[in-house]
Design an enzyme around this catalytic site. Sequence first.
Site, PDB file in Angstrom:
ATOM      1  N   ASN A   8       0.859  -1.184   0.000  1.00  0.00           N
ATOM      2  CA  ASN A   8       0.000   0.000   0.000  1.00  0.00           C
ATOM      3  C   ASN A   8       0.898   1.238   0.000  1.00  0.00           C
ATOM      4  O   ASN A   8       1.417   1.626   1.043  1.00  0.00           O
ATOM      5  CB  ASN A   8      -0.903  -0.031   1.252  1.00  0.00           C
ATOM      6  CG  ASN A   8      -1.744   1.222   1.384  1.00  0.00           C
ATOM      7  OD1 ASN A   8      -1.844   2.010   0.439  1.00  0.00           O
ATOM      8  ND2 ASN A   8      -2.346   1.414   2.549  1.00  0.00           N
ATOM      9  N   TRP A   9       1.043   1.829  -1.172  1.00  0.00           N
ATOM     10  CA  TRP A   9       1.951   2.981  -1.297  1.00  0.00           C
ATOM     11  C   TRP A   9       1.358   4.268  -0.722  1.00  0.00           C
ATOM     12  O   TRP A   9       2.049   5.277  -0.613  1.00  0.00           O
ATOM     13  CB  TRP A   9       2.317   3.209  -2.768  1.00  0.00           C
ATOM     14  CG  TRP A   9       3.283   2.202  -3.321  1.00  0.00           C
ATOM     15  CD1 TRP A   9       3.799   1.104  -2.674  1.00  0.00           C
ATOM     16  CD2 TRP A   9       3.851   2.197  -4.643  1.00  0.00           C
ATOM     17  NE1 TRP A   9       4.649   0.437  -3.522  1.00  0.00           N
ATOM     18  CE2 TRP A   9       4.702   1.075  -4.731  1.00  0.00           C
ATOM     19  CE3 TRP A   9       3.727   3.026  -5.761  1.00  0.00           C
ATOM     20  CZ2 TRP A   9       5.426   0.768  -5.890  1.00  0.00           C
ATOM     21  CZ3 TRP A   9       4.433   2.732  -6.910  1.00  0.00           C
ATOM     22  CH2 TRP A   9       5.283   1.606  -6.969  1.00  0.00           C
ATOM     23  N   LYS A  10       0.075   4.269  -0.413  1.00  0.00           N
ATOM     24  CA  LYS A  10      -0.600   5.476   0.088  1.00  0.00           C
ATOM     25  C   LYS A  10      -0.344   6.641  -0.882  1.00  0.00           C
ATOM     26  O   LYS A  10      -0.344   6.420  -2.086  1.00  0.00           O
ATOM     27  CB  LYS A  10      -0.148   5.785   1.518  1.00  0.00           C
ATOM     28  CG  LYS A  10      -0.257   4.540   2.418  1.00  0.00           C
ATOM     29  CD  LYS A  10      -0.114   4.835   3.868  1.00  0.00           C
ATOM     30  CE  LYS A  10      -0.199   3.519   4.641  1.00  0.00           C
ATOM     31  NZ  LYS A  10      -0.334   3.730   6.069  1.00  0.00           N
ATOM     32  N   HIS A  88      -9.845   1.395   4.463  1.00  0.00           N
ATOM     33  CA  HIS A  88      -8.595   1.658   5.176  1.00  0.00           C
ATOM     34  C   HIS A  88      -8.852   2.688   6.282  1.00  0.00           C
ATOM     35  O   HIS A  88      -9.624   3.631   6.089  1.00  0.00           O
ATOM     36  CB  HIS A  88      -7.517   2.164   4.213  1.00  0.00           C
ATOM     37  CG  HIS A  88      -6.159   2.177   4.850  1.00  0.00           C
ATOM     38  ND1 HIS A  88      -5.764   3.173   5.702  1.00  0.00           N
ATOM     39  CD2 HIS A  88      -5.134   1.296   4.798  1.00  0.00           C
ATOM     40  CE1 HIS A  88      -4.541   2.912   6.138  1.00  0.00           C
ATOM     41  NE2 HIS A  88      -4.140   1.773   5.604  1.00  0.00           N
ATOM     42  N   GLU A  90      -7.230   5.157   7.296  1.00  0.00           N
ATOM     43  CA  GLU A  90      -6.970   6.558   6.934  1.00  0.00           C
ATOM     44  C   GLU A  90      -8.158   7.140   6.166  1.00  0.00           C
ATOM     45  O   GLU A  90      -8.454   8.331   6.275  1.00  0.00           O
ATOM     46  CB  GLU A  90      -5.668   6.645   6.120  1.00  0.00           C
ATOM     47  CG  GLU A  90      -4.453   6.446   7.019  1.00  0.00           C
ATOM     48  CD  GLU A  90      -3.239   5.835   6.347  1.00  0.00           C
ATOM     49  OE1 GLU A  90      -3.182   5.811   5.106  1.00  0.00           O
ATOM     50  OE2 GLU A  90      -2.343   5.359   7.076  1.00  0.00           O
ATOM     51  N   GLU A 158      -5.923  -4.432  10.634  1.00  0.00           N
ATOM     52  CA  GLU A 158      -4.934  -3.374  10.803  1.00  0.00           C
ATOM     53  C   GLU A 158      -5.271  -2.549  12.042  1.00  0.00           C
ATOM     54  O   GLU A 158      -6.059  -1.586  11.956  1.00  0.00           O
ATOM     55  CB  GLU A 158      -4.917  -2.457   9.576  1.00  0.00           C
ATOM     56  CG  GLU A 158      -4.466  -3.140   8.306  1.00  0.00           C
ATOM     57  CD  GLU A 158      -3.812  -2.143   7.353  1.00  0.00           C
ATOM     58  OE1 GLU A 158      -2.682  -2.403   6.928  1.00  0.00           O
ATOM     59  OE2 GLU A 158      -4.425  -1.105   7.048  1.00  0.00           O
ATOM     60  N   GLY A 164       1.872   2.813  10.749  1.00  0.00           N
ATOM     61  CA  GLY A 164       2.810   3.916  10.559  1.00  0.00           C
ATOM     62  C   GLY A 164       3.488   4.391  11.831  1.00  0.00           C
ATOM     63  O   GLY A 164       4.062   5.482  11.863  1.00  0.00           O
ATOM     64  N   SER A 196       2.832  -1.419  10.555  1.00  0.00           N
ATOM     65  CA  SER A 196       4.281  -1.411  10.839  1.00  0.00           C
ATOM     66  C   SER A 196       4.948  -2.758  10.564  1.00  0.00           C
ATOM     67  O   SER A 196       5.797  -3.201  11.336  1.00  0.00           O
ATOM     68  CB  SER A 196       4.553  -0.943  12.270  1.00  0.00           C
ATOM     69  OG  SER A 196       4.105   0.391  12.441  1.00  0.00           O
ATOM     70  N   GLY A 217       2.573  -0.973   4.358  1.00  0.00           N
ATOM     71  CA  GLY A 217       2.572   0.433   3.968  1.00  0.00           C
ATOM     72  C   GLY A 217       3.979   0.937   3.730  1.00  0.00           C
ATOM     73  O   GLY A 217       4.603   0.645   2.712  1.00  0.00           O
ATOM     74  N   GLY A 218       4.512   1.678   4.700  1.00  0.00           N
ATOM     75  CA  GLY A 218       5.816   2.327   4.577  1.00  0.00           C
ATOM     76  C   GLY A 218       6.908   1.445   3.982  1.00  0.00           C
ATOM     77  O   GLY A 218       7.639   1.877   3.081  1.00  0.00           O
TER      78      GLY A 218
END
Length: 237
Positions: A8-10, A88, A90, A158, A164, A196, A217-218
Amino acid sequence: MKNLIAANWKLNPTNQKGAEDIFEQIKKSVKNTAEEVVVCPPFIFLPVLKGLALGAQNCFYEDTGAFTGEISPAMIKDLGVEYVIIGHSERRKYFGETDETVNKKIIKALAVGLKIIFCIGETEEERTAGKRNEVLQRQVQQGLKDVVDIDNISVAYEPVWAIGTGNNCGVAETKESIDFIRQFVKKDTRILYGGSVKSENSGDYIKEAGANGLLVGGASLNAEEFAKIVKSASIAV
Ligand code: PGA
């Protein structure tokens, strides 16, 4: 059942060249994996990235119409994109998504033949108040309301407090949540963990917590690290 490892590159990276670079590196490094790998970049990069399965990070719940700024499941499907992330945290936090809109999106995306990564998870406050299971049950039941066929759905657990933050959820706690969620889905529904994820902890979720994949993600913006995560999932089973 293959594990599903989704990137997930956001809202990253800021330009097409950067997206192509990371994508090509990921493509090369996961070439021989037995796992299912999906990259979810921002919408605008979906038409230019080729050679790995792709996912969108969101969609709307109508196919066409007067909805300025929205992207529909039909449009995503038409690009040859296979997956869409829905719900998600966010999106729920910053863009007002509710269990009800998440449910509408899921129903529409399934109708056009997209596969779904359906995200659920409790906040820090809910966890502290002992409400984790209550929240997970509500999110999963309301998100899947009136959905008859869940074969194309993977659920991503999640915990919001783990996203994050570098504070990934412990294996025992993740296992508890995955076992809890399992009773509301099918025996063979994939349940992923996200929050994470790094190469040092990724294998444990598959091996010890019973996850059938990861939503990263990150760490998915670093091709080398992402490749290690994918590899850890293969070694783990
Ligand atoms: P993170 O994000 O790996 O950066 O914690 C996971 C996600 O939000 O899907």
